[in-house]
Design a protein around this motif. Structure first.
Motif: not given
Length: 244
Positions: A67-81
């Protein structure tokens, strides 16, 4: 022999062609911009789920989500697709109690050879009925012991109705504000609040102004104030001046 040689060359070329086109390909389902449109600060944090698809023919590996700043959170459920499959990116965005456009980005890096870095753009238009401007608190600058210091903010009514402010309480009592029993602001009207104080000791200073409003979303408001108090400057008296 010639036929075998030609067959070998053809097979080699075919394998090379397949290898060239057998690549992972990242795709953000729905586009690379997500817009919450008009929102209120009470909806914070904003939340959405973004699908990331592998539109290629080889496994897509997500190396990093930033994310571009601490105000944003982004979690991915898997990193292999795997090819044709999708991953889910859980996105949360904290928005400030200030009106206007919010634009943030989430950078996604992967093993896609053509697009190793993709930016997901997040947008929102924050609407508040009452704005405290230019900052959300009183800022006291260059405070000194025994000297009066002041700070200003503006109350702005962004709603389509009149709003009345009343029941003002300021702490500590050494701080005064230019407020009567109540004030009423019509739509798009503003009022400048001036806070004044004369600190009697150095160190960290803080204050708070509480008030009631007739706005349903903001029945009570608190405006904080901050500053740092230093020693009073020493002025030379006539007796201390050096003789010419």
């Amino acid at each position: 022999l010639m036929k075998k040689l030609l067959s070998g060359i053809f097979l080699f070329a075919l394998l090379c062609t397949i290898n060239i086109y057998a690549q992972p390909k990242i795709e953000i389902v729905g586009g690379e911009t997500y817009n919450w449109n008009k929102v209120s600060p009470k909806e914070s944090p904003l939340h959405t789920k973004i699908k990331i698809k592998n539109a290629g023919t080889e496994k897509l590996i997500i190396n990093n989500v930033r994310p571009s700043c601490g105000c944003t959170a982004a979690l991915l459920d898997t990193n292999q697709i795997l090819p044709g499959n999708e991953a889910t990116l859980d996105v949360k965005l904290n928005i400030a109690n200030r009106p206007g456009a919010v634009i943030k980005t989430v950078s996604i890096s992967s093993n896609d050879p053509k697009r190793p870095n993709v930016n997901l753009e997040l947008k929102a238009e924050v609407h508040v009925d009452i704005e405290v401007s230019p900052t959300q608190y009183f800022t006291f600058n260059q405070m000194r012991v025994g000297e009066e210091s002041s700070a200003k903010v503006k109350l702005i009514n962004h709603s389509d109705k009149s709003i009345t402010f009343s029941n003002f309480t300021i702490q500590p009592e050494s701080v005064s504000v230019n407020l009567s029993k109540e004030i009423t602001l019509k739509p798009n009207e503003e009022y400048e609040i001036i806070a004044r104080t004369k600190p009697d000791k150095k160190g960290y200073f803080s204050c708070s102004l509480k008030m009631k409003t007739t706005d349903a979303d903001y029945p009570e408001m608190v405006i904080q104030g901050y500053g740092t108090v230093s020693d009073s400057p020493i002025f030379n008296s006539p007796d201390n001046k050096s003789a010419k």
